[in-house]
Design an enzyme around this catalytic site. Structure first.
Site, PDB file in Angstrom:
ATOM      1  N   SER A  24       0.824  -1.205   0.000  1.00  0.00           N
ATOM      2  CA  SER A  24       0.000   0.000   0.000  1.00  0.00           C
ATOM      3  C   SER A  24       0.859   1.256   0.000  1.00  0.00           C
ATOM      4  O   SER A  24       0.572   2.231  -0.709  1.00  0.00           O
ATOM      5  CB  SER A  24      -0.923   0.010   1.224  1.00  0.00           C
ATOM      6  OG  SER A  24      -1.843  -1.046   1.177  1.00  0.00           O
ATOM      7  N   GLY A  96      -6.031  -3.429  -7.795  1.00  0.00           N
ATOM      8  CA  GLY A  96      -7.196  -2.620  -7.469  1.00  0.00           C
ATOM      9  C   GLY A  96      -6.812  -1.271  -6.888  1.00  0.00           C
ATOM     10  O   GLY A  96      -7.499  -0.269  -7.113  1.00  0.00           O
ATOM     11  N   ARG A 124     -14.187  -6.323 -10.767  1.00  0.00           N
ATOM     12  CA  ARG A 124     -14.274  -5.684  -9.454  1.00  0.00           C
ATOM     13  C   ARG A 124     -15.071  -4.387  -9.532  1.00  0.00           C
ATOM     14  O   ARG A 124     -14.923  -3.605 -10.471  1.00  0.00           O
ATOM     15  CB  ARG A 124     -12.870  -5.446  -8.891  1.00  0.00           C
ATOM     16  CG  ARG A 124     -12.133  -6.744  -8.634  1.00  0.00           C
ATOM     17  CD  ARG A 124     -10.744  -6.531  -8.107  1.00  0.00           C
ATOM     18  NE  ARG A 124     -10.732  -6.028  -6.751  1.00  0.00           N
ATOM     19  CZ  ARG A 124      -9.627  -5.854  -6.030  1.00  0.00           C
ATOM     20  NH1 ARG A 124      -8.453  -6.119  -6.562  1.00  0.00           N
ATOM     21  NH2 ARG A 124      -9.693  -5.412  -4.810  1.00  0.00           N
ATOM     22  N   SER A 171     -13.311   1.969   3.507  1.00  0.00           N
ATOM     23  CA  SER A 171     -12.451   1.513   2.408  1.00  0.00           C
ATOM     24  C   SER A 171     -11.360   2.529   2.171  1.00  0.00           C
ATOM     25  O   SER A 171     -11.647   3.677   1.782  1.00  0.00           O
ATOM     26  CB  SER A 171     -13.267   1.310   1.127  1.00  0.00           C
ATOM     27  OG  SER A 171     -12.410   1.168   0.003  1.00  0.00           O
ATOM     28  N   ASP A 324      -7.378  -7.767   4.730  1.00  0.00           N
ATOM     29  CA  ASP A 324      -6.527  -8.568   3.852  1.00  0.00           C
ATOM     30  C   ASP A 324      -5.934  -9.784   4.563  1.00  0.00           C
ATOM     31  O   ASP A 324      -5.417 -10.696   3.898  1.00  0.00           O
ATOM     32  CB  ASP A 324      -5.385  -7.712   3.297  1.00  0.00           C
ATOM     33  CG  ASP A 324      -5.851  -6.735   2.237  1.00  0.00           C
ATOM     34  OD1 ASP A 324      -6.902  -6.993   1.620  1.00  0.00           O
ATOM     35  OD2 ASP A 324      -5.179  -5.711   2.028  1.00  0.00           O
ATOM     36  N   LYS A 351     -12.864  -8.812  -3.524  1.00  0.00           N
ATOM     37  CA  LYS A 351     -11.413  -8.690  -3.614  1.00  0.00           C
ATOM     38  C   LYS A 351     -10.936  -9.354  -4.916  1.00  0.00           C
ATOM     39  O   LYS A 351     -11.707  -9.524  -5.848  1.00  0.00           O
ATOM     40  CB  LYS A 351     -10.766  -9.331  -2.380  1.00  0.00           C
ATOM     41  CG  LYS A 351     -11.001  -8.556  -1.093  1.00  0.00           C
ATOM     42  CD  LYS A 351     -10.216  -7.263  -1.088  1.00  0.00           C
ATOM     43  CE  LYS A 351     -10.297  -6.540   0.240  1.00  0.00           C
ATOM     44  NZ  LYS A 351      -9.462  -5.308   0.228  1.00  0.00           N
TER      45      LYS A 351
END
Length: 437
Positions: A24, A96, A124, A171, A324, A351
């Site tokens: 991330s 994503g 997605r 999110s 996750d 996901k």
């Protein structure tokens, strides 16, 4: 690595490893470096396929990015208005994060662009991002009314305006996309969440010079507010180890008797450390050492020893902090005494795969007792496992979770589609083997 991984039970796991850089944070360091003025150097960058897709997209947008080594990256930023119209479609691969965050950035550009990805990405949902972006004035077209990629963004068609948006889900991708779009508005853009999702965007944008405020609201709600058109400046970013990657070894060392493993340089962001909290509640022996701050992120070394586990309930505000990690926590639940329940985790359905369905299906192949629920799973622990032939479904976290389960299953396990591990953890099998030698 090859597309098939064979794992057999063996002895204890012992040793030390440096956990690969956080996925991330690696994504965001490239993106924010591109939008800043001047050079950004990224140390301990994660050279996984997802993050390399982000680099490729920004190169196509006119940003010079040099990889001095696989983990040492230099981004020559051009400022908020420095991106140029790409001559071709931007392909995010399986990422994503790249897709959704770039939608926010591209909505504010004075040019036309198209985003797409692999077959998984094209399934997605994008509506949770494109709907609020459209409310900000963005002109977005795509399949299913803009809810599925490929999506086309005509940034020149309309100027963005500030928005106060209450997201129905916590999110980080939705929040980050809107905050990034907010960089291109005259005024303040605010995003509210029912619970705080991971806050890497807020931390890093602030470090780059953005004017950004966060507030914890009643009943656990969270709000982040950004002011448009800040003066962003290049930085040196040292990426901490990915706690999502560390989680596989935290569980592996916990369930294999006689194990003792030190994981160095692990990111301990409080919006991401739910996996440690849950494992400790189950009885895991995890100790944090050498705690420090690096590039605005808390970091520590984690020492873990084998332990007996007990079942627990994972739900509510815990879920955004470990979404996750649920596939590997499901593996931990197999070796816990009693029942473990995962609730309020319907987000897993959208996901890389439907992770509720795929985790349940693959763990049953080992002989596990797993009941699938609409928003989670119920797992009865303590049953003996038998080695099996399992599928990754192209999902890196499913593949690695199955490899950990195989450590304590009788007989050999074969994991098909194992090469997808490289998406977030290049060399996972090598790391695992180093602790077993």
């Amino acid at each position: 690595m090859t597309d098939e991984l064979r794992v057999a039970p063996g002895g204890a796991l012992r040793g030390e490893i440096d956990v690969p850089g956080d996925k991330s944070i690696s994504h965001r360091a490239v993106m924010f470096g591109a939008l800043a003025e001047g050079k950004t150097r990224i140390e301990r960058f994660l050279p996984g396929q997802d993050c390399l897709s982000t680099i490729d997209c920004f190169r196509r947008l006119g940003i010079v990015i040099e990889q001095l080594s696989p983990t040492d990256v230099v981004v020559q930023g051009k400022g908020l208005r420095g991106l140029t119209e790409p001559s071709d479609i931007l392909d995010v691969g399986n990422s994503g994060t790249t897709l959704r965050l770039m939608a926010g950035i591209l909505a504010g550009q004075p040019f036309f662009s198209v985003l797409t990805g692999d077959s998984s990405i094209r399934r997605r949902p994008m509506g949770r991002v494109t709907a609020p972006l459209t409310a900000m004035g963005a002109v977005i077209r795509g399949r299913d009314g803009g809810r599925l990629a490929p999506i086309a963004i005509d940034g020149a068609a309309s100027a963005l305006k500030p928005l106060t948006y209450s997201s129905p889900v916590a999110s980080a991708q939705v929040k980050s996309a809107l905050l990034l779009a907010g960089l291109y508005t005259e005024g303040e853009t605010a995003v509210r969440e029912p619970y705080a999702s991971r806050d890497h965007t807020e931390r890093m944008l602030t470090a780059f010079g953005a004017k950004l405020q966060v507030a914890q609201e009643p009943e656990g709600a969270y709000c982040a507010t950004i002011t448009g058109f800040p003066d962003l400046r290049g930085q040196v970013i040292t990426v901490p180890g990915d706690i999502s990657s560390a989680a596989f070894f935290l569980v592996a060392a916990t369930i294999v008797p006689g194990s003792a493993v030190l994981l160095r340089h692990v990111g301990m962001n409080p919006t991401r450390d739910g996996v440690i909290e849950v494992l400790q509640a189950m009885g895991a022996k995890i100790r944090s050492e050498n705690e420090r701050m690096e590039a605005g992120e808390p970091v520590a070394d984690l020492y873990v020893e084998s332990a007996s586990l007990r079942g627990t309930v994972v739900s509510g505000g815990q879920i955004p902090r470990l979404i996750d990690e649920i596939p590997i926590l499901a593996v931990a639940a197999l070796f816990a005494e009693g029942r473990t329940e995962f609730r309020d985790a319907a987000e897993l359905r959208v996901k890389e795969t439907d992770r509720i369905a795929t985790v349940a299906a693959e763990l049953r192949k080992f002989g596990a007792c797993v009941e699938e629920r609409e928003d989670g799973m119920i797992i009865e622990g303590g049953r003996p496992l038998q080695g099996a032939t399992v599928e990754s479904h192209g999902d890196h976290r499913i593949a690695m979770a199955m490899a950990v389960a195989a450590l304590q299953a009788a007989g050999e396990t074969v994991i098909h589609g194992a090469s997808c591990m490289d998406v977030s953890f290049p060399g996972f099998a090598r790391y695992l083997a180093s602790l077993r030698s």
